[in-house]
Design a protein around this motif. Structure first.
Motif, PDB file in Angstrom:
ATOM      1  N   ILE A  29      18.030  -7.568  -5.272  1.00  7.61           N
ATOM      2  CA  ILE A  29      17.235  -8.376  -4.501  1.00  7.61           C
ATOM      3  C   ILE A  29      16.778  -7.857  -3.252  1.00  7.61           C
ATOM      4  O   ILE A  29      15.376  -7.834  -2.967  1.00  7.61           O
ATOM      5  N   VAL A  30      17.359  -7.303  -2.399  1.00 11.76           N
ATOM      6  CA  VAL A  30      16.956  -6.697  -1.107  1.00 11.76           C
ATOM      7  C   VAL A  30      15.944  -5.549  -1.462  1.00 11.76           C
ATOM      8  O   VAL A  30      14.909  -5.399  -0.829  1.00 11.76           O
ATOM      9  N   VAL A  31      16.451  -4.668  -2.563  1.00 10.08           N
ATOM     10  CA  VAL A  31      15.137  -3.513  -2.699  1.00 10.08           C
ATOM     11  C   VAL A  31      14.138  -3.913  -3.086  1.00 10.08           C
ATOM     12  O   VAL A  31      12.831  -3.517  -2.598  1.00 10.08           O
ATOM     13  N   PHE A  32      13.907  -5.204  -4.010  1.00 12.78           N
ATOM     14  CA  PHE A  32      12.777  -5.428  -4.322  1.00 12.78           C
ATOM     15  C   PHE A  32      12.050  -6.174  -3.373  1.00 12.78           C
ATOM     16  O   PHE A  32      10.863  -6.090  -3.031  1.00 12.78           O
ATOM     17  N   TYR A  33      12.701  -7.292  -2.816  1.00 13.56           N
ATOM     18  CA  TYR A  33      11.896  -8.224  -1.956  1.00 13.56           C
ATOM     19  C   TYR A  33      11.878  -7.532  -0.573  1.00 13.56           C
ATOM     20  O   TYR A  33      10.632  -8.005  -0.053  1.00 13.56           O
ATOM     21  N   MET A  34      12.526  -6.809  -0.068  1.00 11.41           N
ATOM     22  CA  MET A  34      12.403  -6.333   1.415  1.00 11.41           C
ATOM     23  C   MET A  34      12.162  -4.830   1.381  1.00 11.41           C
ATOM     24  O   MET A  34      11.935  -4.093   2.511  1.00 11.41           O
ATOM     25  N   VAL A  35      11.850  -4.084   0.211  1.00 12.76           N
ATOM     26  CA  VAL A  35      11.432  -2.705   0.175  1.00 12.76           C
ATOM     27  C   VAL A  35      10.079  -2.571  -0.530  1.00 12.76           C
ATOM     28  O   VAL A  35       9.171  -2.147  -0.427  1.00 12.76           O
ATOM     29  N   TYR A  36      10.343  -2.669  -1.918  1.00 16.39           N
ATOM     30  CA  TYR A  36       9.281  -2.839  -2.944  1.00 16.39           C
ATOM     31  C   TYR A  36       7.877  -3.475  -2.466  1.00 16.39           C
ATOM     32  O   TYR A  36       6.952  -2.874  -2.578  1.00 16.39           O
ATOM     33  N   LEU A  37       8.119  -4.624  -2.275  1.00 16.75           N
ATOM     34  CA  LEU A  37       6.996  -5.569  -1.724  1.00 16.75           C
ATOM     35  C   LEU A  37       6.361  -4.995  -0.575  1.00 16.75           C
ATOM     36  O   LEU A  37       4.978  -5.096  -0.598  1.00 16.75           O
ATOM     37  N   PRO A  38       6.985  -4.970   0.611  1.00 12.27           N
ATOM     38  CA  PRO A  38       6.429  -4.661   1.800  1.00 12.27           C
ATOM     39  C   PRO A  38       5.698  -3.190   1.805  1.00 12.27           C
ATOM     40  O   PRO A  38       4.824  -2.974   2.456  1.00 12.27           O
ATOM     41  N   VAL A  39       6.338  -2.285   0.746  1.00 12.02           N
ATOM     42  CA  VAL A  39       5.281  -0.917   1.170  1.00 12.02           C
ATOM     43  C   VAL A  39       3.860  -1.204   0.670  1.00 12.02           C
ATOM     44  O   VAL A  39       3.033  -0.190   0.611  1.00 12.02           O
ATOM     45  N   HIS A  40       3.855  -2.163  -0.170  1.00 13.15           N
ATOM     46  CA  HIS A  40       2.281  -2.406  -0.547  1.00 13.15           C
ATOM     47  C   HIS A  40       1.415  -2.676   0.716  1.00 13.15           C
ATOM     48  O   HIS A  40      -0.144  -2.279   0.455  1.00 13.15           O
ATOM     49  N   PHE A  41       1.711  -3.023   1.644  1.00 19.93           N
ATOM     50  CA  PHE A  41       0.989  -2.920   3.159  1.00 19.93           C
ATOM     51  C   PHE A  41       0.583  -1.685   3.331  1.00 19.93           C
ATOM     52  O   PHE A  41      -0.520  -1.595   3.879  1.00 19.93           O
ATOM     53  N   ILE A  42       1.374  -0.648   3.039  1.00 20.80           N
ATOM     54  CA  ILE A  42       1.001   0.767   3.652  1.00 20.80           C
ATOM     55  C   ILE A  42       0.043   1.435   2.576  1.00 20.80           C
ATOM     56  O   ILE A  42      -1.092   1.795   2.649  1.00 20.80           O
ATOM     57  N   LEU A  43      -0.094   0.912   1.230  1.00 23.93           N
ATOM     58  CA  LEU A  43      -0.696   1.178   0.228  1.00 23.93           C
ATOM     59  C   LEU A  43      -2.253   0.622   0.266  1.00 23.93           C
ATOM     60  O   LEU A  43      -3.405   1.485   0.094  1.00 23.93           O
ATOM     61  N   ILE A  44      -2.228  -0.580   0.943  1.00 27.27           N
ATOM     62  CA  ILE A  44      -3.529  -1.358   0.872  1.00 27.27           C
ATOM     63  C   ILE A  44      -4.331  -0.484   2.406  1.00 27.27           C
ATOM     64  O   ILE A  44      -5.669  -0.246   2.030  1.00 27.27           O
ATOM     65  N   ARG A  45      -3.657   0.142   3.123  1.00 28.27           N
ATOM     66  CA  ARG A  45      -4.259   0.676   4.248  1.00 28.27           C
ATOM     67  C   ARG A  45      -4.989   1.753   3.774  1.00 28.27           C
ATOM     68  O   ARG A  45      -5.858   2.594   4.276  1.00 28.27           O
ATOM     69  N   HIS A  46      -4.724   2.495   2.538  1.00 33.35           N
ATOM     70  CA  HIS A  46      -5.043   3.726   1.992  1.00 33.35           C
ATOM     71  C   HIS A  46      -6.449   3.726   0.889  1.00 33.35           C
ATOM     72  O   HIS A  46      -7.078   4.457   0.643  1.00 33.35           O
ATOM     73  N   VAL A  47      -6.468   2.291   0.709  1.00 32.99           N
ATOM     74  CA  VAL A  47      -7.627   1.770  -0.351  1.00 32.99           C
ATOM     75  C   VAL A  47      -8.895   2.377   0.241  1.00 32.99           C
ATOM     76  O   VAL A  47      -9.442   2.045   1.455  1.00 32.99           O
ATOM     77  N   GLY A  48      -9.605   3.204  -0.480  1.00 32.18           N
ATOM     78  CA  GLY A  48     -10.972   3.696  -0.182  1.00 32.18           C
ATOM     79  C   GLY A  48     -10.915   4.675   1.087  1.00 32.18           C
ATOM     80  O   GLY A  48     -11.969   4.863   1.911  1.00 32.18           O
ATOM     81  N   ALA A  49      -9.805   5.296   1.377  1.00 37.29           N
ATOM     82  CA  ALA A  49      -9.825   6.117   2.389  1.00 37.29           C
ATOM     83  C   ALA A  49     -10.726   7.301   2.209  1.00 37.29           C
ATOM     84  O   ALA A  49     -10.851   7.922   1.375  1.00 37.29           O
ATOM     85  N   ALA A  50     -11.545   7.516   3.664  1.00 35.38           N
ATOM     86  CA  ALA A  50     -12.326   8.719   3.249  1.00 35.38           C
ATOM     87  C   ALA A  50     -12.394   9.446   4.629  1.00 35.38           C
ATOM     88  O   ALA A  50     -12.552   8.738   5.893  1.00 35.38           O
ATOM     89  N   ASP A  51     -12.072  10.905   4.749  1.00 32.59           N
ATOM     90  CA  ASP A  51     -12.108  11.530   6.223  1.00 32.59           C
ATOM     91  C   ASP A  51     -13.284  11.796   6.951  1.00 32.59           C
ATOM     92  O   ASP A  51     -13.422  11.670   8.029  1.00 32.59           O
ATOM     93  N   SER A  52     -14.291  11.272   6.278  1.00 33.83           N
ATOM     94  CA  SER A  52     -15.755  11.187   6.993  1.00 33.83           C
ATOM     95  C   SER A  52     -16.017   9.923   7.746  1.00 33.83           C
ATOM     96  O   SER A  52     -17.029   9.903   8.377  1.00 33.83           O
ATOM     97  N   LEU A  53     -15.112   8.829   7.429  1.00 34.32           N
ATOM     98  CA  LEU A  53     -15.447   7.476   8.179  1.00 34.32           C
ATOM     99  C   LEU A  53     -14.297   7.486   9.118  1.00 34.32           C
ATOM    100  O   LEU A  53     -13.398   7.784   9.096  1.00 34.32           O
TER     101      LEU A  53
END
Length: 318
Positions: free
Chosen positions: A136-160
């Protein structure tokens, strides 16, 4: 984040904050706003900086959240494995930080296997409930929150530049929609709330507050659409989806607290409760936002594949 909407006709026992001697209610309300602004500035600031700043903040959130969740489970005699939880958290955060989402599912799988093996080798011997608590802890408080990091990388471009990165826009959309929903639900429910939403789980939340939260979230969603040039229909759908998931996440945490007989998840924020009391609306929202962006907005992954299979099936049937 808890979004209480208390009906004036129902008399409640005073909360920990309101029972504080010598502190007028108005001052406590102002303190709540100030606390919310401080937290918002920290999160939006780190989101703008991105990189390891944002990853470090998410990791800190995971730490405080898992600590409180572990304490909640401890009240019913469940002892999750800290070693497995922290190992999974470090590995998943590292994978998300370097934009390697394909590594996260294998890490989760290894954490599940390790949780079962722990039953064999821990002394004193672990119980089945300890395995469930760890998962429960691994899924609820680890797996789910790391998607906030993944969202920040969506469409990332060094030129922007940082402020033009699509991932930052999506993250600002998510954070502002949930924050606006929480604030609107709280004040609308406090002012107009008469009908309880789910009294068996939360004796304070009202239907009027939930509707106010929905309208507040949609309003901020459209404001983000104007700022970042999002499609209006997709903005409406995602805003509604995030608000609903956020309110269900709030109720889920209330259910867990009621199960273990606690009012607050912790005391990290003093009279404002614990970290989970403020973050519960966000936990499920991050993963929903991430996959909606990939599957529906960007047409990547599962959704377009399902549509392709469906078209092939319908052609074959005809």
């Amino acid at each position: 984040m808890t979004v209480p909407g208390q009906p004036p006709a129902v008399e409640k026992a005073p909360s920990t904050a309101s029972a504080e001697p010598g502190v007028p209610p108005k001052k406590l309300g102002l303190s709540r706003v100030q606390m919310g602004l401080i937290i918002a500035l920290i999160f939006f600031g780190c989101a703008f900086l991105g990189g390891w700043w944002w990853s470090a903040l998410v990791m800190a959130s995971i730490y405080f959240g898992q600590k409180e969740l572990e304490a909640l489970l401890g009240n019913i005699g469940v002892k999750p494995s800290r070693l497995i939880i922290f190992s999974a958290a470090l590995l998943m955060v590292a994978a998300a930080s370097v934009d390697k989402p394909q590594f996260i599912s294998p890490i989760l799988t290894l954490a599940i296997i390790a949780s079962f093996f722990r039953l064999l080798f821990r002394s004193p011997r672990a119980k089945i409930g300890d395995i469930g608590g760890t998962l429960i802890v691994v899924f609820y408080m680890v797996y789910l929150p790391v998607h906030f990091i993944l969202i920040r990388h969506v469409g990332a471009a060094d030129s922007l530049p940082a402020w033009q990165q699509p991932g930052l826009h999506y993250l600002c959309f998510l954070l502002s929609v949930i924050s606006a929903s929480d604030i609107a639900a709280y004040y609308v429910g406090k002012r107009f709330g008469k009908h309880l939403l789910y009294p068996e789980i939360s004796p304070k939340k009202t239907r009027e507050g939930a509707i106010g939260g929905l309208l507040g979230g949609i309003f901020l969603g459209f404001l983000n659409a104007w700022l970042w040039g999002f499609d209006l229909f997709q903005t409406l759908v995602l805003s509604v989806l995030l608000v609903i998931v956020g309110q269900l996440g709030d109720l889920t945490e209330s259910m867990m607290k009621r199960e273990v007989g606690l009012k607050d998840s912790g005391a990290l924020l003093a009279s404002h409760g614990g970290f989970l009391d403020r973050a519960d609306s966000y936990i499920f929202s991050g993963v929903v936002c991430y996959y909606y962006i990939h599957w529906i907005v960007l047409q990547q992954g599962l959704a377009p594949e399902v549509m392709h299979w469906f078209h092939q099936f319908t052609r074959g049937a005809s």
